[in-house]
Scaffold this active site. Structure first.
Site: not given
Length: 507
Positions: A260, A334
């Site tokens: 990030k 996920r």
């Protein structure tokens, strides 16, 4: 205790011996406005301050002819229903600092608003025992709610259980990641249910490897702090339904090798919000002794870059054998949830709910106050009814059949991200998760277990200023709705939910 003690009094609030008084009032310029006969001169005093009565508008009032105690008023807006009173009292307690004991009264025709006032007081009065060298002005440690009679014991217990659940989430999420790694979080989970009829199982990295939890291991393998899976179960003998809760517990999310930007990494200690939520909901249900079996699966890992970390293009094998090409290591939630959903499905619960700070796209779609909801229509409708009752905003999003093909990988069963295509990112994630929701039985053609997916990336953390009972920082969003969903009357009625046919598109 991180939220105020609650005391109830049937005495007029004017007779209070508290340190301060808070009145919740609607606008006074309406024909149906209260007369304030018990507060002579208050209307003129409020007019002099410009008080509008707008929702959560807060004003200190100097009224020595009315009471010698410090007095504040907070607006309920023109429609003082339960949601408005909850927000108003929460805002008032949040803003009225420096007084150990505050008396609260709601000036409205509906005498049944005590519960909303109590909920607002406990939610707005939350305080984190943080790391400041000088403590800020404290919020009330005791709130006296004035009403016509003592509330029913079970309703009071429900208020306190919900407040405690929200506080637990906020405490966990606010804790810096250096002190809340996967093993620390697992220990906190065990400690949080001590003394309750709850069994706990913690799988360490060795047990995860032996059992085949490839998603959780793959996400956590780059960290010096190995991952954990925590399974908690509350199973009263009288339970007639089984609700499984699966939570994303990324104790810090750097994005892995798909690193990030620096600004986006700030606050990523809160990426374990989903796991904290399902833990707190199970604890609230067990505390109240509700007749529903609940299992909670906390999928916990650090997502860190290192020489051991999963690389873009690597293939992980999930718990059910599904292979997933990891194109974006920052789409890690996920992957851990996939393992949790498979594990939960193997017990054939009546419904599965997963909770996750899953996608930035959900904030683009819905902003920062609506949780995104996907899943099987009947179960989603039940959750939305619960969220409406608790005043927590939520919105259903589709699981489009035409997007299913986008999950396909040229070298594996699935891919975890659409690189270069941001369209429908939250929907893609929801479809990915649905793949791992099992069947209601071991029959190959059995329908899928009813399932609800809550994407709380937008609502789990309030990065702006406070509003209503919500402060800046962790919010505890969806906790109260989930407690209501689990406890709801329909949960105890067999046959309410039926699995959706394979490939059915949610409208």
């Amino acid at each position: 205790m991180p939220f105020p003690d609650l005391v109830f009094s049937a005495a007029p609030v004017q007779e209070s011996e508290a340190d301060a008084i808070l009145l919740a009032l609607p606008p006074l310029d309406r024909d149906d406005a209260p007369t304030l006969a018990a507060w002579p001169g208050l209307r003129d005093a409020l007019a002099g301050t410009g008080f509008t009565g707008g929702l959560a508008s807060f004003q200190r009032v100097y009224a020595p002819d009315i009471t010698l105690l410090p007095l504040a008023v907070v607006g309920t807006g023109a429609n003082p229903d339960a949601a408005a009173v909850r927000d108003a009292v929460g805002a008032g307690i949040r803003l009225l600092t420096g007084y150990a004991t505050v008396s609260v009264a709601v000036v409205a025709d509906d005498v049944g608003l005590w519960r909303a006032a109590a909920e607002g007081a406990t939610l707005g009065g939350y305080r984190f025992e943080g790391y400041k060298t000088e403590s800020p002005r404290a919020r009330a440690s005791t709130v006296i709610v004035h009403g016509p009679q003592e509330p029913p014991a079970d309703e009071l217990a429900a208020v306190l259980a919900a407040a405690d659940a929200v506080a637990l989430v906020k405490d966990l999420v606010a804790t810096p990641a250096e002190w809340l790694g996967p093993a620390d979080f697992a220990e906190r989970a065990v400690e949080s249910v001590e003394g309750l009829p709850v069994t706990v199982e913690v799988l360490d990295e060795t047990a995860l490897r032996d059992a085949g939890y490839g998603g959780i291991l793959g996400v956590g393998q780059g960290s010096d702090r190995p991952p954990r899976l925590v399974r908690l179960e509350y199973a009263p003998a009288e339970a007639v339904r089984h609700v499984a809760l699966v939570g994303k517990g990324i104790t810090f999310d750097t994005g892995g090798l798909s690193l990030k930007p620096a600004g986006s990494m700030v606050g990523m200690k809160y990426d374990m919000c989903g796991a904290a939520t399902v833990l707190s909901v199970l604890r609230a249900v067990a505390t109240q002794g509700l007749p529903v079996r609940v299992t909670a699966w906390l999928c916990i890992a650090d997502n860190m870059p290192s020489g051991r970390a999963t690389r873009p293009g690597d293939v992980l094998r999930m718990l059910d054998g599904t292979t997933v090409e990891v194109l974006n290591t920052d789409a890690e939630g996920r992957l851990v949830l996939a393992d949790g959903l498979v594990a939960a499905s193997r017990e054939h619960p009546d419904v599965i709910v997963d909770v996750a700070t899953l996608t930035g796209a959900i904030s683009t779609a819905l902003g920062t106050r609506h949780a995104g909801v996907m899943g099987e229509d009947a179960a989603v409708a039940e959750y939305l009814a619960a969220s409406a009752e608790t005043g927590e905003l939520a919105w259903q999003l589709p699981l489009p059949a035409h997007m299913v093909d986008e999950l396909d990988s040229p070298i594996a069963d699935l891919q975890n991200a659409k690189i270069g295509d941001s369209a429908g990112g939250s929907l893609f994630a929801g479809l990915f998760l649905r793949h791992f929701v099992g069947r209601v039985s071991d029959e190959a053609e059995a329908p899928r277990i009813p399932w609800v997916h809550l994407d709380i990336a937008g609502v789990g953390m309030n990065k702006g200023g406070g509003y209503g009972f919500t402060d800046k920082g962790p919010t505890g969003a969806t906790v109260r709705s989930l407690i209501r969903f689990v406890a709801g009357a329909r949960v105890s009625e067999p046959g309410v939910w039926g699995g959706a046919p394979e490939g059915e598109e949610t409208p």
